[in-house]
Design an enzyme around this catalytic site. Structure first.
Site, PDB file in Angstrom:
ATOM      1  N   CYS A 261      38.232  73.470  44.505  1.00 13.89           N
ATOM      2  CA  CYS A 261      38.053  72.016  44.360  1.00 13.89           C
ATOM      3  C   CYS A 261      36.601  71.641  44.071  1.00 13.89           C
ATOM      4  CB  CYS A 261      38.593  71.284  45.588  1.00 13.89           C
ATOM      5  SG  CYS A 261      37.640  71.509  47.108  1.00 13.89           S
ATOM      6  N   HIS A 309      37.737  68.610  50.971  1.00 11.49           N
ATOM      7  CA  HIS A 309      38.362  68.569  49.639  1.00 11.49           C
ATOM      8  C   HIS A 309      37.701  67.492  48.801  1.00 11.49           C
ATOM      9  CE1 HIS A 309      41.524  69.662  46.821  1.00 11.49           C
ATOM     10  NE2 HIS A 309      41.644  68.383  46.527  1.00 11.49           N
ATOM     11  N   HIS A 321      41.961  67.035  40.310  1.00  9.93           N
ATOM     12  CA  HIS A 321      41.457  67.938  41.348  1.00  9.93           C
ATOM     13  C   HIS A 321      42.147  69.281  41.252  1.00  9.93           C
ATOM     14  CE1 HIS A 321      44.725  67.502  44.665  1.00  9.93           C
ATOM     15  NE2 HIS A 321      45.243  67.133  43.519  1.00  9.93           N
TER      16      HIS A 321
END
Length: 346
Positions: A261, A309, A321
């Site tokens: 990520c 994240h 993402h």
């Protein structure tokens, strides 16, 4: 008497019968309800929730691994610089030692006669005096050279001490990398095992479909996001992320063909000439904080309380993402995960 006995009988729907039925029903309820509830096994958590938890834990460990690797790389680079500088200092020291050796040999060959006696015995006193003055100047240079050698020795020892510190730091970082790597491997292995036990429908609910579905975001949405970006570098980052839709998630990867990520947003802004930190918890401080209501395409959006994240906002409540190893780079709603904050990089 018979009539009297008949008149004394209680009806079936009377108090006694009702009490008996009440007791039976109460016992039935106890047996079927309360007793059953006391002995019922707790329902297991949904398998999908277990997989999501394992992926989150693996991602936390991944960001820690990324941070430790960044520090290990810095320590390795500092150690290499120190080693190069030590080698250069050693070469300077060797040259100074050679010069000192030459001076010492010349003094030895000149002998140890008293200067006044040499003057008396000299056939050419004027030449001797000139030579004595030259020797005195040479002695001064000799003392200066000795001072430089001592300073070089101190410099080399200081460099070697710094190198020893970096070696120790590098060893610590490597051990830390190993611990985080083992955690990641264990969590991802457990997630894969849980996924293998699911039906195709359950698995699709966790992974969100196929990589082709991740590419369903059309050119119109992309063009709109680019036009709404606050500047050319943010627009370039968004364009890069769109180009990478469908790319696989690989922990620790920063492109060009696979990403985690934080690696995805790092690569997106790297394509625009902007250097970002490696980890999510450092990236959130890499720009100006913005509110959720003020998001613009190109903003970094962060999730979970541990800032574990990150995604790249592309407008209309959507982001691009890299979710996890079972789902490729894709478009997803920002409200899919607990929102933790946002940063505008440029």
């Amino acid at each position: 008497m018979a009539a009297h006995r008949r008149s004394r009988q209680r009806p079936v729907g009377g108090t006694t019968a009702r009490a008996a039925v009440t007791v039976v029903l109460a016992g039935t309820a106890t047996a079927a309800g309360f007793d059953g509830a006391a002995h019922a096994a707790p329902r297991p958590a949904p398998a999908g929730a277990d997989v999501d938890r394992l992926y989150r834990e693996a991602e936390v460990a991944t960001e820690k691994y990324n941070g430790a690797k960044e520090k290990a790389d810095s320590a390795r680079e500092r150690l290499r610089d120190l080693q190069d500088e030590t080698a250069r200092a050693q070469a300077r020291l060797n040259r100074a030692r050679e010069a000192l050796g030459t001076v010492a040999a010349a003094q030895y060959r000149a002998g140890g006669l008293d200067p006044a006696l040499r003057l008396m015995l000299s056939d050419d006193p004027d030449a001797y005096l000139d030579g004595a003055a030259l020797a005195e100047r040479a002695g001064s240079r000799h003392q200066a050279e000795l001072g430089r050698v001592r300073a070089q020795l101190r410099e080399i020892e200081k460099l070697r001490g710094a190198a020893r510190v970096e070696v120790k730091t590098l060893t610590t970082r490597r051990a830390e990398l190993g611990r985080h790597k083992r955690t990641i491997t264990e969590k991802l292995s457990a997630a894969r095992q849980a996924l293998s036990l699911m039906s195709p429908e359950e698995r699709a609910g966790v992974t969100g479909g196929t990589g082709r579905a991740a590419r369903s975001d059309g050119g119109t949405a992309r063009d709109t996001a680019l036009s709404q970006a606050p500047n050319a570098r943010a627009a370039q980052a968004v364009a890069y992320a769109h180009q990478k839709l469908g790319s696989p998630y690989v922990w620790g990867a920063t492109g060009p063909d696979a990403f985690d990520c934080s690696g995805l947003v790092l690569a997106a802004y790297r394509s625009a000439g902007v250097s970002l930190p490696r980890t999510t918890y450092a990236q959130i401080d890499a720009g100006r904080r913005v509110s959720r209501s003020g998001l613009l395409p190109g903003d970094l959006v962060f999730f979970y309380s541990g800032i574990s994240h990150v995604g790249l906002y592309i407008g209309n409540g959507q982001m691009i993402h890299a979710p996890n190893p079972s789902a490729p780079v894709r478009v997803a709603p920002v409200d899919q995960m607990p929102f933790a904050g946002a940063t505008r990089v440029v």
